[in-house]
Design a protein around this motif. Structure first.
Motif, PDB file in Angstrom:
ATOM      1  N   SER A 252     -33.370 -16.904 -15.159  1.00 30.85           N
ATOM      2  CA  SER A 252     -34.812 -17.497 -15.300  1.00 30.85           C
ATOM      3  C   SER A 252     -35.419 -17.386 -16.637  1.00 30.85           C
ATOM      4  CB  SER A 252     -35.351 -16.938 -14.033  1.00 30.85           C
ATOM      5  OG  SER A 252     -36.945 -17.516 -14.062  1.00 30.85           O
ATOM      6  N   PHE A 253     -36.753 -17.607 -16.574  1.00 22.54           N
ATOM      7  CA  PHE A 253     -37.405 -17.676 -17.875  1.00 22.54           C
ATOM      8  C   PHE A 253     -38.725 -17.015 -17.659  1.00 22.54           C
ATOM      9  CE2 PHE A 253     -40.451 -19.082 -20.788  1.00 22.54           C
ATOM     10  CZ  PHE A 253     -40.006 -18.408 -22.291  1.00 22.54           C
ATOM     11  N   PHE A 254     -38.889 -15.738 -18.290  1.00 24.70           N
ATOM     12  CA  PHE A 254     -40.363 -15.390 -18.574  1.00 24.70           C
ATOM     13  C   PHE A 254     -40.623 -14.942 -20.062  1.00 24.70           C
ATOM     14  CE2 PHE A 254     -39.184 -14.615 -14.023  1.00 24.70           C
ATOM     15  CZ  PHE A 254     -40.144 -15.060 -13.484  1.00 24.70           C
ATOM     16  N   PRO A 255     -41.783 -15.404 -20.725  1.00 22.84           N
ATOM     17  CA  PRO A 255     -41.817 -15.022 -22.101  1.00 22.84           C
ATOM     18  C   PRO A 255     -41.686 -13.425 -22.186  1.00 22.84           C
ATOM     19  CG  PRO A 255     -43.253 -16.546 -21.380  1.00 22.84           C
ATOM     20  CD  PRO A 255     -42.888 -16.162 -19.988  1.00 22.84           C
ATOM     21  N   PHE A 256     -42.072 -12.828 -21.325  1.00 26.13           N
ATOM     22  CA  PHE A 256     -42.287 -11.254 -21.388  1.00 26.13           C
ATOM     23  C   PHE A 256     -40.821 -10.590 -21.046  1.00 26.13           C
ATOM     24  CE2 PHE A 256     -43.717 -11.395 -17.104  1.00 26.13           C
ATOM     25  CZ  PHE A 256     -44.298 -12.743 -17.123  1.00 26.13           C
ATOM     26  N   THR A 257     -39.908 -11.294 -20.673  1.00 23.24           N
ATOM     27  CA  THR A 257     -38.800 -10.485 -20.226  1.00 23.24           C
ATOM     28  C   THR A 257     -37.452 -11.225 -20.780  1.00 23.24           C
ATOM     29  OG1 THR A 257     -38.665 -11.762 -18.157  1.00 23.24           O
ATOM     30  CG2 THR A 257     -39.533  -9.329 -17.984  1.00 23.24           C
ATOM     31  N   GLU A 258     -36.244 -10.240 -21.399  1.00 22.85           N
ATOM     32  CA  GLU A 258     -35.315 -10.986 -21.821  1.00 22.85           C
ATOM     33  C   GLU A 258     -34.192  -9.996 -21.501  1.00 22.85           C
ATOM     34  OE1 GLU A 258     -34.873 -13.806 -23.063  1.00 22.85           O
ATOM     35  OE2 GLU A 258     -32.677 -13.270 -23.207  1.00 22.85           O
ATOM     36  N   PRO A 259     -33.071 -10.260 -20.694  1.00 19.92           N
ATOM     37  CA  PRO A 259     -33.103 -11.658 -20.031  1.00 19.92           C
ATOM     38  C   PRO A 259     -33.996 -11.552 -18.851  1.00 19.92           C
ATOM     39  CG  PRO A 259     -31.408  -9.958 -19.225  1.00 19.92           C
ATOM     40  CD  PRO A 259     -32.038  -9.455 -20.468  1.00 19.92           C
ATOM     41  N   MET A 290     -35.735  -7.712 -18.415  1.00 17.18           N
ATOM     42  CA  MET A 290     -35.807  -6.425 -19.100  1.00 17.18           C
ATOM     43  C   MET A 290     -37.014  -6.811 -19.915  1.00 17.18           C
ATOM     44  SD  MET A 290     -33.396  -4.562 -18.141  1.00 17.18           S
ATOM     45  CE  MET A 290     -33.492  -3.032 -19.188  1.00 17.18           C
ATOM     46  N   VAL A 291     -37.838  -5.936 -19.965  1.00 19.86           N
ATOM     47  CA  VAL A 291     -38.929  -6.113 -20.867  1.00 19.86           C
ATOM     48  C   VAL A 291     -38.886  -6.405 -22.292  1.00 19.86           C
ATOM     49  CG1 VAL A 291     -41.268  -5.039 -21.762  1.00 19.86           C
ATOM     50  CG2 VAL A 291     -40.291  -4.369 -19.568  1.00 19.86           C
ATOM     51  N   HIS A 292     -39.262  -7.487 -22.860  1.00 17.12           N
ATOM     52  CA  HIS A 292     -39.094  -8.146 -24.122  1.00 17.12           C
ATOM     53  C   HIS A 292     -39.364  -7.048 -25.202  1.00 17.12           C
ATOM     54  CE1 HIS A 292     -38.541 -10.748 -27.492  1.00 17.12           C
ATOM     55  NE2 HIS A 292     -38.305 -11.911 -26.534  1.00 17.12           N
ATOM     56  N   PRO A 293     -38.278  -6.745 -26.220  1.00 16.90           N
ATOM     57  CA  PRO A 293     -38.711  -5.712 -27.147  1.00 16.90           C
ATOM     58  C   PRO A 293     -40.106  -6.103 -27.907  1.00 16.90           C
ATOM     59  CG  PRO A 293     -36.570  -6.572 -27.280  1.00 16.90           C
ATOM     60  CD  PRO A 293     -37.100  -7.219 -26.206  1.00 16.90           C
ATOM     61  N   ARG A 294     -40.484  -7.587 -28.007  1.00 18.94           N
ATOM     62  CA  ARG A 294     -41.660  -7.732 -28.767  1.00 18.94           C
ATOM     63  C   ARG A 294     -42.737  -7.334 -27.889  1.00 18.94           C
ATOM     64  NH1 ARG A 294     -41.421 -13.843 -29.692  1.00 18.94           N
ATOM     65  NH2 ARG A 294     -39.195 -13.438 -30.741  1.00 18.94           N
TER      66      ARG A 294
END
Ligand code: FA5
Length: 358
Positions: A252-259, A290-294
């Motif tokens: 999926s896509f959420f800007p705050f998680t990757e993947p 996973m919480v996006h490093p940014r």
């Protein structure tokens, strides 16, 4: 009858006819008070000759002592009468039937919210909270959704009037800003669950402008998606009160998680009832990743050292599924008959050992 005897009779009559403590006190003041009749008699001794004083002194003092004794005796009687009257009035009739059941009930959304909280608390998550009116910065920017980012359009936001400094507040569109608030004030390890109200410009049978989400966040040095899957599985088993569930991960896509991963639950809707762990249908459960490093960096956490996962889902939708409620709008119509039918016993808090929804 001498004058003194007449006065004494009068005083004793007044004392005997005082029907409560206030009336008796008024008699006492009129007789023994500074300007009371007996006090005046005693004062008059000062103006008498020694012979007169010899005769009148014992008379007046005797009168004072008898009046004081009569007042004290009457006071005891009146106190007893007052106590007896109170005891008769306050008597508890233990043969009366028990009080009727309380007529209020717990709303199914509050019930589901309490259940979600109880389950994650049992898994070691602490409850965190944030405000309904949120900074644009926390709701979007620090979650890696800068102004003009297209993802803002996914949220149909209610904006609050501009502040003096030009910044804008929003009615939070998800519980994810509680991630930001937690990371800004707490260093890892972090393990929180945050249930609460959220708002979007949205309304139909499965969307409400005000709805409820739960947010989970775990940050430490080693946590990974495998842990997330186990936690969600345990949650589903406990929430739907079944021994077995099967989950499916979708990219999926959420800007705050990757993947980013969305989770579905295998279910069977045939026969008019929903069953979990078998069947050919899939039910949308939660967004996660996973919480996006940014995001970690924007919230003051060293992304080279720490990592973790976050997840979020809709509580109203969970309540609809669990309690068989087809239209989300009925939650908020305040129909008393509906509330009596779907409500839960007040004061019956859900716990894992005591039973969640019984
Ligand atoms: C989010 O809101 C993300 N913040 C979830 C998340 C958290 C992802 C952490 C990753 C990490 P989404 O927009 O899909 O995701 O909403 C999550 C859930 O909220 C939906 O699955 C749905 O159950 C519920 N929901 C969304 N809009 C409404 C609405 N208008 N009425 C009722 N429930 C809604």
């Amino acid at each position: 009858m001498s004058d003194i005897q007449a006065i004494e009779r009068q005083i004793l009559d007044a004392i005997a006819s005082a029907t409560d403590e206030a009336a008796l006190e008024a008699v006492r003041v009129s007789v023994l008070g500074k300007k009371g009749s007996i006090s005046e008699l005693l004062k008059s001794l000062g103006g008498m000759t020694p012979d007169e004083r010899k005769v009148n002194g014992p008379l007046f003092n005797g009168l004072r002592d008898r009046a004081a004794a009569a007042i004290a005796a009457r006071k005891t009687v009146l106190e007893e009468e007052a106590l007896n009257a109170r005891l008769a009035f306050e008597r508890v009739d233990i043969t009366l039937p028990a009080r009727p059941e309380p007529s209020g009930s717990v709303h199914p959304v509050s019930q589901a919210l309490d259940e979600v909280t109880a389950i994650f608390a049992d898994l070691g998550f602490a409850v965190a909270e944030g405000p309904d009116v949120e900074f644009d910065d926390y709701n979007f920017t620090r979650l890696n959704i800068p102004p003009d980012h297209p993802a803002r359009q996914m949220h149909d936001t209610f904006y609050v009037a501009k502040q003096a400094d030009g910044s804008r507040h929003v009615l939070r569109t998800h519980t994810s800003p509680v991630q930001v608030r937690t990371m800004l004030k707490q260093k890892p390890p972090i393990r929180i669950i945050s249930p609460g109200r959220t708002y979007r410009v949205d309304s139909d049978a499965t969307h409400s402008p005000m709805f409820h989400q739960f947010e989970g966040l775990v940050i430490d040095e080693v946590t990974h998606l495998g842990h997330l899957k186990w936690v969600l599985e345990e949650f589903c088993k406990a929430f739907f009160e079944v021994d077995k569930v099967e989950m499916r991960a979708r990219p999926s896509f959420f800007p705050f998680t990757e993947p980013s991963v969305e989770w579905d639950l295998r279910c069977d809707r045939s026969g008019g009832q929903i069953k979990f762990g078998a069947g050919n249908d899939w039910l949308e459960l939660a967004g996660s990743g996973m919480v996006h490093p940014r995001v970690l960096e924007m919230c003051g956490i060293d992304s080279t050292k720490y990592q973790g996962y976050a997840f979020g889902g809709g509580i109203d939708r969970l309540a609809m599924l669990k309690y068989g409620i087809p239209d989300i709008r009925s939650f908020f119509e305040s129909d008393l008959r509906w509330l009596r039918h779907y409500g839960f016993a007040a004061l019956d808090l859900p716990t894992l050992d005591g039973g969640l929804s019984r």
